[in-house]
Design a protein around this motif. Structure first.
Motif, short mmCIF file in Angstrom:
data_model
loop_
_atom_site.label_atom_id
_atom_site.label_comp_id
_atom_site.label_asym_id
_atom_site.label_seq_id
_atom_site.Cartn_x
_atom_site.Cartn_y
_atom_site.Cartn_z
N THR A 64 36.40 26.46 36.19
CA THR A 64 36.53 26.82 37.60
C THR A 64 37.46 28.02 37.77
N LEU A 65 38.60 27.99 37.09
CA LEU A 65 39.54 29.11 37.17
C LEU A 65 38.93 30.37 36.60
N PHE A 66 38.20 30.23 35.51
CA PHE A 66 37.56 31.40 34.89
C PHE A 66 36.56 32.03 35.85
N ASP A 67 35.79 31.21 36.53
CA ASP A 67 34.83 31.73 37.51
C ASP A 67 35.55 32.48 38.63
N LEU A 68 36.64 31.91 39.12
CA LEU A 68 37.37 32.55 40.22
C LEU A 68 38.03 33.85 39.78
N ILE A 69 38.56 33.87 38.57
CA ILE A 69 39.19 35.10 38.05
C ILE A 69 38.14 36.19 37.87
N ASN A 70 36.96 35.82 37.37
CA ASN A 70 35.88 36.81 37.25
C ASN A 70 35.42 37.31 38.61
N LEU A 71 35.36 36.40 39.58
CA LEU A 71 34.98 36.81 40.94
C LEU A 71 36.01 37.78 41.51
N ARG A 72 37.27 37.51 41.28
CA ARG A 72 38.33 38.41 41.76
C ARG A 72 38.18 39.80 41.14
N ALA A 73 37.91 39.84 39.85
CA ALA A 73 37.73 41.13 39.18
C ALA A 73 36.56 41.90 39.78
N SER A 74 35.49 41.19 40.09
CA SER A 74 34.31 41.84 40.68
C SER A 74 34.61 42.35 42.09
N SER A 120 37.41 43.15 43.35
CA SER A 120 38.46 44.18 43.40
C SER A 120 37.87 45.59 43.46
N HIS A 121 36.58 45.73 43.09
CA HIS A 121 35.91 47.03 43.20
C HIS A 121 35.34 47.26 44.60
N GLN A 122 35.35 46.22 45.42
CA GLN A 122 34.74 46.32 46.75
C GLN A 122 35.77 46.25 47.88
N PHE A 123 36.93 45.62 47.61
CA PHE A 123 37.91 45.40 48.67
C PHE A 123 39.28 45.94 48.24
N PRO A 124 40.07 46.41 49.17
CA PRO A 124 41.44 46.82 48.87
C PRO A 124 42.27 45.63 48.38
N ALA A 125 43.28 45.92 47.59
CA ALA A 125 44.10 44.85 47.00
C ALA A 125 44.72 43.95 48.06
N GLN A 126 45.06 44.52 49.22
CA GLN A 126 45.71 43.74 50.27
C GLN A 126 44.72 43.19 51.29
N SER A 127 43.43 43.23 50.99
CA SER A 127 42.43 42.70 51.91
C SER A 127 42.58 41.19 52.04
N ALA A 128 42.10 40.66 53.17
CA ALA A 128 42.16 39.22 53.39
C ALA A 128 41.36 38.46 52.33
N GLU A 129 40.25 39.06 51.89
CA GLU A 129 39.40 38.40 50.91
C GLU A 129 40.14 38.21 49.58
N LEU A 130 40.74 39.30 49.08
CA LEU A 130 41.42 39.21 47.78
C LEU A 130 42.72 38.42 47.88
N MET A 131 43.42 38.56 49.00
CA MET A 131 44.66 37.78 49.16
C MET A 131 44.35 36.29 49.16
N LYS A 154 45.56 33.58 46.38
CA LYS A 154 46.26 32.36 46.77
C LYS A 154 45.57 31.14 46.17
N THR A 155 44.26 31.11 46.22
CA THR A 155 43.52 29.96 45.69
C THR A 155 43.73 29.80 44.19
N ILE A 156 43.64 30.90 43.44
CA ILE A 156 43.86 30.85 41.99
C ILE A 156 45.27 30.37 41.68
N SER A 157 46.25 30.92 42.37
CA SER A 157 47.65 30.51 42.13
C SER A 157 47.88 29.04 42.45
N ASN A 158 47.32 28.58 43.54
CA ASN A 158 47.53 27.19 43.93
C ASN A 158 46.83 26.22 42.98
#
Length: 225
Positions: A186-196, A198-209, A213-217
């Motif tokens: 599950t974490l691996f899927d989320l980390i891969n999704l974040r990497a993908s 990151s090419h579409q959204f700014p680092a401080q976007s609500a989506e990536l933030m 948060k979800t990965i950290s929690n």
């Protein structure tokens, strides 16, 4: 999770590793086999605990620890001591299960994941495939030199006889911060999704933030440091 990770070693790193491997001393693989494995193991292994072997072990560990895909997939807490195996002249390692616990200088290591880092050009030898038996099916691996196969230690696996040439590989084990396989995936899927994303959204976007948060929690909930 069972994956192949490409280019753990760069061409220069692979060349340097081979120069050191040529200086290693080899002993029967039976010296590191458990009671059951001794019946199905025919290869040679080099101890990497001292001298040129220790330098090689450090180089490999640095490559493993610096690989983002391996870190995301394995969530390593500790790596085992590494071994270099050499298989030739009909040598093999028959179907077996890795030991659940391994002795380390600082105590026991639980083997959650096993890995094989292939070090020989697959065209330079015949046979020597890594076969992992999942429930209901098997997968066979013979990737390029410098590629690594990561697989759960809980499954039966083997190395088929090498009928031509020499198969060199580094083998080792990982104790994960996340012992449960489904949670690691599950974490691996989320980390891969974040990497993908990151090419579409700014680092401080609500989506990536929110994803950060979800990965950290989840790490807080599941990790066992």
């Amino acid at each position: 999770m069972l994956i192949t990770i490409s280019n753990i070693f760069s061409p220069n790193g692979l060349e340097s590793a081979h120069k050191r491997i040529n200086k290693l001393e080899w002993k029967s693989g039976l010296n590191t086999a458990g009671k059951t494995a001794k019946q199905v193991k025919k290869n040679f292994q080099a101890d990497l605990s001292q001298g040129i072997g220790a330098v090689l072990q450090s180089d490999i560990l640095n490559a493993l620890q610096g690989n983002a895909v391996l870190q995301a997939a394995a969530q390593p807490k500790s790596f085992s001591n590494l071994l270099i195996s050499k298989t030739e002249n009909g040598g093999f390692y028959g179907a077996h299960i890795d030991n659940a616990l391994m002795n380390m200088a600082k105590g026991k290591l639980r083997t959650d994941l096993s890995f094989t880092l292939f070090l020989s050009d697959p065209n330079s030898y015949d046979g020597g495939e890594l076969i992992v038996q999942y429930p209901g099916f098997t997968q066979t691996f013979k990737p390029e030199a410098g590629d690594l196969v990561l697989y759960p230690s809980r499954y039966i696996h083997e190395v088929t006889p090498v009928t031509r040439g020499t198969r060199l590989a580094c083998v080792g084990w990982v104790e994960s911060l996340i012992p449960q396989q489904d949670k690691r995936e599950t974490l691996f899927d989320l980390i891969n999704l974040r990497a993908s994303l990151s090419h579409q959204f700014p680092a401080q976007s609500a989506e990536l933030m929110t994803l950060n948060k979800t990965i950290s929690n989840l790490l807080r909930l599941w990790a066992q440091p």
